[in-house]
Design an enzyme around this catalytic site. Structure first.
Site: not given
Length: 260
Positions: A143, A240
């Site tokens: 990511e 998240e």
């Protein structure tokens, strides 16, 4: 298609980690993810997800002190052996927990003069991890993290993720797209998702700029979730965020967007 996971590293932190599995299930989640599960024995985690009939979708390869300001493991040339040891640890957990995806965090380079060396090391380590996890049928993802929160992070934009994919060109390697991080970088998240969804193995979200639950910032979640739901994406979407209230109270968005 929208299937949501609760990231137990940030959600339900009112309770100890072992109790968060039940809390997530009670709140309406069918799946969870954990940034770094290694503080609990793998058999304990396996029992917890079995007891709650949950799926553990994702966790990360250990990144040492990255979250405390360090460089991590995946890109540091002098730490290649430590990274491979971390991959072996992840593999042992994955054999029992059977996640859909495993994330490799690129990490920081705190010496700009060595950035090229770090980027090369990261690509080599990421290719290694993708090959290892492919043997279990588990996708490897990586990511981009915004450079406001993590100064010196070596992959901080969608374009840089695409460059890494092109360099490595491994069929088991995909992007993890984090809506919060890319919103913080000022990117057109909806446009990126529309164009590159076939190369995305996992999606995470929080509102921006505060990283709270949907509705606490400027992110247009209705548009973004519509883009995901009407695409061919078959993966999970990870919550998240850092709740600004009690986690259960922060999850009103789940009733709005989750598949009935």
């Amino acid at each position: 298609m929208l299937r949501f996971t609760a990231n137990l590293s940030l959600l339900f932190t009112e309770q100890p980690l072992p109790e968060r599995f039940q809390a997530a299930k009670k709140c309406g989640f069918a799946a969870v993810e954990i940034q770094f599960p290694y503080s609990l024995p793998v058999e304990q985690i396996g029992d917890l997800i079995d007891q709650q009939d949950l799926q553990l979708v994702l966790f990360n390869v250990d990144a040492d002190t990255l979250l405390q300001g360090g460089e991590g493991l995946a890109a540091v040339p002098e730490r290649r052996d430590e990274f491979k040891t971390a991959v072996e640890q992840t593999l042992a957990y994955a054999e029992r927990l059977k996640p859909s995806v495993i994330n490799v965090l690129p990490g920081r380079c705190l010496d700009p003069q060595r950035l090229g060396e770090y980027q090369t090391t990261f690509c080599e380590n990421l290719a290694y991890a993708a090959a290892v996890f492919a043997k279990l049928g588990i996708k490897t993802v990586f990511e981009a993290v915004n450079s406001h929160d993590m100064l010196g992070f070596i992959v901080d934009t969608g374009d840089k993720m695409l460059d890494v994919l092109k360099q490595i060109d491994h069929p088991n390697l995909f992007m993890q797209y984090d809506i919060y991080h890319m919103s913080r970088m000022g990117e057109d998240c909806a446009g990126f998702l529309r164009q590159h969804m076939d190369r995305i193995g996992h999606i995470q979200f929080a509102d921006s700029p505060g990283r709270g639950q949907p509705g606490t910032g400027a992110v247009d979640f209705k548009t973004l979730f519509d883009v995901i739901a009407t695409s061919d994406y078959q993966g999970w979407v990870g919550a998240e965020y850092r709740p600004t209230v009690d986690t259960a109270a922060s999850s009103a968005w789940l009733k709005t967007y989750a598949v009935k």
